[in-house]
Enzyme design. Structure first.
Site, PDB file in Angstrom:
ATOM      1  N   THR A  33       0.861  -1.180   0.000  1.00 11.19           N
ATOM      2  CA  THR A  33       0.000   0.000   0.000  1.00 11.19           C
ATOM      3  C   THR A  33       0.900   1.233   0.000  1.00 11.19           C
ATOM      4  OG1 THR A  33      -1.909   1.029   1.086  1.00 11.19           O
ATOM      5  CG2 THR A  33      -0.284   0.003   2.539  1.00 11.19           C
ATOM      6  N   ASN A  34       0.351   2.402   0.287  1.00  9.48           N
ATOM      7  CA  ASN A  34       1.171   3.616   0.304  1.00  9.48           C
ATOM      8  C   ASN A  34       0.655   4.567   1.376  1.00  9.48           C
ATOM      9  OD1 ASN A  34      -0.829   5.563  -0.962  1.00  9.48           O
ATOM     10  ND2 ASN A  34      -0.751   3.973  -2.535  1.00  9.48           N
ATOM     11  N   LEU A  35       1.285   5.722   1.491  1.00  7.40           N
ATOM     12  CA  LEU A  35       1.033   6.612   2.629  1.00  7.40           C
ATOM     13  C   LEU A  35      -0.128   7.592   2.433  1.00  7.40           C
ATOM     14  CD1 LEU A  35       4.696   7.403   3.713  1.00  7.40           C
ATOM     15  CD2 LEU A  35       3.006   5.986   4.906  1.00  7.40           C
ATOM     16  N   ALA A 100      -4.320   7.520  -4.540  1.00  9.00           N
ATOM     17  CA  ALA A 100      -2.947   7.088  -4.836  1.00  9.00           C
ATOM     18  C   ALA A 100      -3.046   5.603  -5.179  1.00  9.00           C
ATOM     19  CB  ALA A 100      -2.044   7.323  -3.636  1.00  9.00           C
TER      20      ALA A 100
END
Ligand code: CTP
Ligand code: CA
Length: 224
Positions: A33-35, A100
């Site tokens: 995943t991402n921030l 995102a």
């Protein structure tokens, strides 16, 4: 109360928004995943609703409350987000891609939890590219007014316009990712065919209201 007095610049408009990260599983308990916190996308959903729009929010995994009056659909993966968007985009006037989205996923998700082996051999993964949701919407025969977001870590001025052209969208909102992810404020620049406009740093709620105003005045005039 304040929103009651705001001009309803999106009255009777249908707005579709993606927000948050996606989560691409590796096995039943792990993933990539991402921030992205989802704060900017949720703030835009709220601002659009307050501006009179009918808002459909497709959200990746985030820890945020649904803005009042907004229809929210939760998804996990980029493919699920793509499918939800392609279903919902029919009849939309505006598509704002804030999510995102993970660019890649593993080609085969392990059915079982990947275990350490006795010889400590590292696992390896083969990735495949996820669908580009914004580009897919922009390619529709009658696309809504498409707005992209770009979180860059390098040369925003060059990358922002290059990305807007590549995605074939009239408006792209650029920011420096590491300086905004998870924060309550943001500093963005608007990229469009006519040039770049920088907006002053502001909290995401204020910025969302400004951006909704900027989007509204760029809409093709459909009034009778
Ligand atoms: N986007 C999307 N689907 C994807 C990837 C990106 O809809 N699979 C959208 C994002 O929501 C954003 C815009 O495209 O509005 C730009 O995303 P970004 O990741 O900056 O662009 P990419 O084309 O993936 O380029 P990069 O290689 O810089 O990540
Ligand atoms: Ca990307």
């Amino acid at each position: 109360i304040a929103s009651f007095f705001q001009p309803k610049v999106l009255a009777s408009r249908r707005v579709l928004i993606t927000a948050g990260p996606t989560f691409e599983p590796l096995d039943p308990v792990r993933g990539i995943t991402n921030l992205s916190s989802g704060k900017m996308g949720f703030a835009l959903a709220r601002a659009a609703q307050q501006a009179g729009a009918d808002v459909h929010l497709v959200a990746g995994p985030v820890a945020l409350d649904t803005p009042w009056g907004v229809f929210r659909e939760d998804v996990q993966t980029a493919q699920q987000m793509h499918d939800a968007v392609m279903q919902a985009v029919v009849d939309c006037d505006i598509f704002i891609a804030v999510a995102a989205v993970a660019d890649w996923r593993v080609d085969h998700v392990s059915v079982h939890k990947i275990k350490k082996t006795a010889d400590r051999k590292m696992p390896s993964f083969t990735f495949v590219e996820n669908p580009d949701i914004l580009a897919a919407v922009a390619k529709l025969p009658h696309p809504p007014f498409c707005v992209g977001f770009a979180a860059e870590s390098g040369n925003l001025d060059v990358n922002g316009e290059e990305k807007r052209v590549r995605k074939n969208v009239p408006l792209l909102i650029g920011n420096l990712g590491p300086q905004t992810f998870g924060r309550d404020d943001n500093e963005v620049a608007l990229f469009e065919a006519g040039g770049v406009t920088k907006l002053p740093r502001a909290d995401k709620t204020t910025l969302a209201q400004t951006l909704i105003g900027e989007i509204a005045r760029r809409l093709p005039d459909t009034s009778l």
